[in-house]
Every structure is written in structure tokens, then in C-alpha cells.
Design an enzyme around this catalytic site. Structure first.
Site, PDB file in Angstrom:
ATOM      1  N   ARG A  13      12.531  17.909  -4.340  1.00 19.10           N
ATOM      2  CA  ARG A  13      11.149  18.413  -4.369  1.00 19.10           C
ATOM      3  C   ARG A  13      10.677  18.814  -2.968  1.00 19.10           C
ATOM      4  O   ARG A  13       9.948  19.791  -2.802  1.00 19.10           O
ATOM      5  CB  ARG A  13      10.198  17.334  -4.923  1.00 19.10           C
ATOM      6  CG  ARG A  13      10.302  17.139  -6.422  1.00 19.10           C
ATOM      7  CD  ARG A  13       9.559  15.887  -6.850  1.00 19.10           C
ATOM      8  NE  ARG A  13       8.154  15.915  -6.560  1.00 19.10           N
ATOM      9  CZ  ARG A  13       7.451  14.884  -6.070  1.00 19.10           C
ATOM     10  NH1 ARG A  13       8.023  13.719  -5.824  1.00 19.10           N
ATOM     11  NH2 ARG A  13       6.181  14.996  -5.832  1.00 19.10           N
ATOM     12  N   LYS A  67       7.567   1.481  -6.356  1.00 17.69           N
ATOM     13  CA  LYS A  67       6.726   0.283  -6.231  1.00 17.69           C
ATOM     14  C   LYS A  67       7.011  -0.708  -7.356  1.00 17.69           C
ATOM     15  O   LYS A  67       6.970  -1.914  -7.142  1.00 17.69           O
ATOM     16  CB  LYS A  67       5.250   0.686  -6.216  1.00 17.69           C
ATOM     17  CG  LYS A  67       4.909   1.606  -5.052  1.00 17.69           C
ATOM     18  CD  LYS A  67       5.102   0.926  -3.708  1.00 17.69           C
ATOM     19  CE  LYS A  67       5.459   1.890  -2.613  1.00 17.69           C
ATOM     20  NZ  LYS A  67       5.667   1.289  -1.309  1.00 17.69           N
ATOM     21  N   LYS A  92       0.880  -1.180   0.000  1.00 18.07           N
ATOM     22  CA  LYS A  92       0.000   0.000   0.000  1.00 18.07           C
ATOM     23  C   LYS A  92       0.904   1.212   0.000  1.00 18.07           C
ATOM     24  O   LYS A  92       1.995   1.179   0.562  1.00 18.07           O
ATOM     25  CB  LYS A  92      -0.819  -0.096   1.265  1.00 18.07           C
ATOM     26  CG  LYS A  92      -1.659   0.952   1.831  1.00 18.07           C
ATOM     27  CD  LYS A  92      -1.204   2.261   2.345  1.00 18.07           C
ATOM     28  CE  LYS A  92      -0.105   2.456   3.309  1.00 18.07           C
ATOM     29  NZ  LYS A  92       0.063   3.814   3.840  1.00 18.07           N
ATOM     30  N   HIS A  93       0.478   2.288  -0.645  1.00 16.25           N
ATOM     31  CA  HIS A  93       1.254   3.525  -0.569  1.00 16.25           C
ATOM     32  C   HIS A  93       0.276   4.685  -0.469  1.00 16.25           C
ATOM     33  O   HIS A  93      -0.777   4.672  -1.094  1.00 16.25           O
ATOM     34  CB  HIS A  93       2.137   3.688  -1.807  1.00 16.25           C
ATOM     35  CG  HIS A  93       3.230   4.692  -1.607  1.00 16.25           C
ATOM     36  ND1 HIS A  93       4.440   4.370  -1.023  1.00 16.25           N
ATOM     37  CD2 HIS A  93       3.302   6.012  -1.887  1.00 16.25           C
ATOM     38  CE1 HIS A  93       5.210   5.453  -0.974  1.00 16.25           C
ATOM     39  NE2 HIS A  93       4.543   6.460  -1.489  1.00 16.25           N
ATOM     40  N   SER A  94       0.654   5.661   0.323  1.00 16.73           N
ATOM     41  CA  SER A  94      -0.219   6.821   0.500  1.00 16.73           C
ATOM     42  C   SER A  94       0.365   8.008  -0.265  1.00 16.73           C
ATOM     43  O   SER A  94       1.584   8.127  -0.399  1.00 16.73           O
ATOM     44  CB  SER A  94      -0.316   7.119   1.995  1.00 16.73           C
ATOM     45  OG  SER A  94      -0.451   8.493   2.221  1.00 16.73           O
TER      46      SER A  94
HETATM   47  N1  URA Z   1       4.748   9.792  -1.868  1.00 25.80           N
HETATM   48  C1  URA Z   1       5.832   9.600  -2.658  1.00 25.80           C
HETATM   49  O1  URA Z   1       6.533   8.591  -2.531  1.00 25.80           O
HETATM   50  N2  URA Z   1       6.118  10.535  -3.570  1.00 25.80           N
HETATM   51  C2  URA Z   1       5.374  11.654  -3.751  1.00 25.80           C
HETATM   52  O2  URA Z   1       5.694  12.444  -4.614  1.00 25.80           O
HETATM   53  C3  URA Z   1       4.247  11.844  -2.930  1.00 25.80           C
HETATM   54  C4  URA Z   1       3.951  10.894  -1.985  1.00 25.80           C
END
Ligand code: URA
Length: 437
Positions: free
Chosen positions: A170, A190, A83-85
Site C-alpha cells: 500500500r 494491536k 497508543k497508535h496513530s
Molecule cells: N498506521 C498503520 O499501521 N496502518 C495504516 O494503514 C495507517 C496507519
């Protein structure tokens, strides 16, 4: 190729060629491009966007900029899923979902990020656990996933190194909130992790990177469509980020809340709803369950039976952390020297969650510059939910700070971030819609 020509092209709104994007990716990974050129291109992309093809080329390029994991010969008897947010404040879901999914039979190689902009990062939070190694070698990582079922680590030097560098730049150049850049950042990690399936938690609200519901939907669709190009099965759940998720925000404080959840001692209902929705979606997406109610039940039992807590403890020890951490986290987590309850009078009606995240940065819990060390003990606990009646007994939050001056600043910022009114209010549901490909 001159990189200034690439920056100029994007600055003037042109579509970059695959060669120009690959040149950018190589320059990120081998550090031949200086930070000022990287941030100029990031700002040009932020302002002028990218086509779907450009974003897909950037994603695939960054995913191949380092090692790509392959689990096919690991002999796993379950799906490799994560899962990734898209990023939030108080979002400690990873520490709960990874061991729950593992207890349900999934294998979760979770490669997480550090804080980004106003949001907290899972890697930073994990480092609040003394001894816990967020950068193990690949063999250790692979062995922990294989034997425990999950490993939550940070981005290592050789996994998607191009994203690692771009992410750090960033973070401090106000170039986070860009659909192509977020898509490429998340998916490059991912895809490199060799997953069978991915569930995205796309945040919506004042603490989300995307400013509106429609933009969050656009982000979810961009991630799903780009993942399909790399044969990564992905679905997204939109969840609320109009208030802090759970009762804490800040690295060590969020670990403490996560351990109380795993002990089944205190499960904030909004946090619980998000964890269960995402974890159930992992079981559905991978075909482990075909019915939502059964999937939810299985995830819930993983917590109440103590199996998820066992998995967390095993993962913690395997990665160098203390034994029995779930039961004894209080013995190990750093505590800030100053605590101060912030009071207000009336119903909590709205929260500018980005401002709350920025207050944590002011306390020293997030970064202003690339590579800055954090004070992991600071942040907010006892965070009130929207709709709560605040008075002399029930605070808006308790500040954890390194000094009285910091606490006073955080109090001012928190009060400015919150709208308190006389009329009762109700919060919106935390789990919005699901989006699939
Ligand atoms: N999560 C990340 O890994 N990268 C993004 O740019 C924003 C959320």
C-alpha cells in the site's frame, strides 16, 4: 479459488465472502499471492470500500496470520496498553508516550510501523539510534516490556505478517487512504500484540490520510467498533495535522527533538499537548486514574521527575542501543552534510503537510519503492508554527540534506507547501475531541 475472481468481485462493487477474505489473508502471509494481485485488490477496496463485516473479517484474519501475544502469564502488575496513530508528519509521540506511560505504571508493548505514504514511521525513526534493534525475538521483547515497562519495536516477521506485506505494498501503490484498510492494518497488529486497551491518535488535517474532519471521525468510529469485535477496549483522540507536529520532521531529527523533550529541556507546546492528552487517556481507559486533571498531572510528573527519561534509557540499552542516550543523543545520531535555512517574509498562515512529507521522501528520508533504504539524517528542523512572523532571522525551517541539489529541491517544495501572508494568523488547537465506544 481463483484470486482474479476475488479482484473482479471487488472491482465490480460486490461484498466479498469471509472465505474470499481469508483466502486473501493466507495469500498475503505465505506470499503465494504476487504483489500485482495484492495491489489490484487493494485498489479495488480503495475505490469501492468494504462493509463493516468485510473489514472486521480482514482485521481478525490478519491479526491471526502470525503469532498472537499473551501477557496473562507474564506476572505484570499493571495494564497492557498502547497508543497508535493513523499517521502524520513530525509525529514523534511514541518515543515520549511509551516511557511516560511506563513510568506511570503501564506496560506498553508498542509494535510500530515504517513510513507509509507521505507520513513517517516510528520503526524507521528508532533505527536512527545506532545498535537499537527494532526486530528483537519475542522473548527479548517480552522481557523488555516486563522489566522496563515499554518496548518500542517494529513489526516482526511473525506478528501479523499479512499486514506487514499489505502495508509495504500500500505504501507505494497509493492505496493507503482507505478506512477499512487503515482499520484492518492498525488493529491487526494491536490485537496480535495482546493488549488490554488501545488509545488511537486519529489525525485531522492536510497531513492526515483522511481528507476531512468528518472522514477522520468515520475512521475513529470504524476502529473503535471493529476493536470491540475483538474485545479490545479502544478510544480515540482527534488531533491536528494541519502543520508538522513539533519543530522537526525526519527520522534522526525527530529522535533528537524527542530526547530534548525527555530531558525536559525543550517541550514544544503542541507536541506536549498531544502527548499529555493521549497518555492521560491511557490512564483513564485502563482505570489507572478516574479524573482527567489527576491523569494529566501524573503524566507531567513522569517527565519533570526524569523518570520517563530513565525508562527510555533502560529500553534503549535493553534493545541494543547506547547507554545514556537521552543525555548524549547528539554523539550518536547521524547528521546530514548540508544544512540550509529557508526564509520567507510574513506570517505563516497554512501548510500543505502532505507536501512537506513528500519533500522528505524527495530528500531520501522516506520510501518510493518497497524495501528502499533511507537516509535517516535528512529532513527539516526549526520548523515554524502557523502564526509565526517569518523574517531574515526566523526561518520557515532548516533543511538537512545529503547534497546542495537536494537542499535546493527541498527549499522549492517547502516554499510551495507553505502559505505566507501579511496579516497575522492563529493556529487551531491541536487536541480536538475524544471519541469513545
Ligand atoms: N498506521 C498503520 O499501521 N496502518 C495504516 O494503514 C495507517 C496507519
Amino acid at each position: 479459488m481463483l484470486f482474479t475472481d476475488v479482484i473482479r468481485a471487488k472491482r465490480d462493487g460486490a461484498e466479498l465472502s469471509p472465505e474470499q477474505i481469508r483466502f486473501f489473508v493466507h495469500g498475503l502471509a505465505d506470499e503465494s499471492l504476487p504483489a500485482e494481485q495484492v495491489s489490484s485488490l487493494a485498489m479495488a477496496v480503495f475505490l469501492n470500500g468494504m462493509t463493516f463485516e468485510e473489514a472486521a473479517t480482514l482485521t481478525i484474519g490478519m491479526s491471526r496470520s502470525g503469532t498472537v501475544l499473551d501477557w496473562s502469564d507474564a506476572g505484570l502488575d499493571g495494564p497492557v496498553v498502547d497508543k497508535h496513530s493513523t499517521g502524520g508528519v513530525g509525529d514523534k509521540v511514541s518515543f515520549l508516550l511509551a516511557p511516560i506511560a511506563a513510568a506511570c505504571g503501564c506496560f506498553v508493548p508498542m509494535i510500530s510501523g515504517r513510513g507509509l505514504g507521505h507520513t513517517g514511521g516510528t520503526t524507521d525513526k528508532a533505527e536512527a539510534i545506532p545498535g537499537y534493534n527494532t526486530a528483537p525475538d519475542f522473548e527479548t521483547f517480552r522481557n523488555v516490556v516486563k522489566s522496563v515497562g515499554c518496548a518500542v519495536i517494529g513489526q516482526t516477521a511473525d506478528l501479523a505478517p499479512a499486514d506487514r506485506r499489505l502495508y509495504a505494498i500500500r505504501d507505494v501503490t497509493a492505496t493507503v487512504e482507505s478506512i477499512p484498510l487503515i482499520t484492518a492494518s492498525i488493529l491487526s497488529k494491536k490485537i496480535a500484540a495482546g493488549l488490554d486497551a488501545l488509545v488511537m491518535d486519529v489525525k485531522v488535517g492536510s497531513g492526515a490520510f483522511m481528507p476531512s474532519h468528518d472522514k477522520s471521525v468515520d475512521l475513529a468510529r470504524s476502529i473503535i467498533a471493529t476493536a470491540a469485535q475483538a474485545d479490545l477496549r479502544t478510544s480515540a483522540v482527534l488531533t491536528d495535522m494541519n502543520e508538522v507536529l513539533g519543530t522537526t520532521a525526519g527520522n534522526a531529527l525527530e529522535i533528537a527533538e524527542s530526547m530534548a523533550y525527555l530531558r525536559n529541556e525543550y517541550r514544544d507546546s503542541r507536541l506536549d499537548d498531544v502527548v499529555m492528552a493521549l497518555c492521560a487517556e491511557m490512564l483513564l481507559l485502563t482505570g489507572m486514574e478516574s479524573d482527567l486533571d489527576k491523569a494529566l498531572d501524573r503524566c507531567g510528573q513522569a517527565v519533570t521527575s526524569g523518570k520517563a527519561a530513565e525508562r527510555f534509557d533502560e529500553m534503549c540499552v535493553a534493545l541494543g542501543g547506547p547507554a545514556g542516550f537521552v543525555a548524549n543523543d547528539g554523539k550518536h545520531l547521524a547528521q546530514a552534510p548540508v544544512t540550509r535555512a529557508v526564509h520567507a517574509s510574513g506570517f505563516l498562515a497554512a501548510v500543505d503537510v502532505r507536501a512537506v512529507g513528500n519533500a522528505i521522501i524527495e530528500l531520501g528520508g522516506g520510501r518510493r519503492q518497497v524495501g528502499e533504504a533511507l537516509d535517516l539524517s535528512v529532513g527539516f528542523s526549526d520548523v515554524a508554527r502557523i502564526g509565526t512572523l517569518l523574517d531574515g532571522e526566523t526561518p520557515l525551517a532548516v533543511i538537512h540534506a545529503a547534497s546542495d541539489d537536494d537542499a535546493a529541491l527541498a527549499e522549492r517544495l517547502l516554499l510551495e507547501a507553505c502559505t505566507v501572508q501579511e496579516e497575522a494568523t492563529r493556529a487551531a488547537p491541536v487536541v480536538h475531541e475524544k471519541i469513545s465506544g
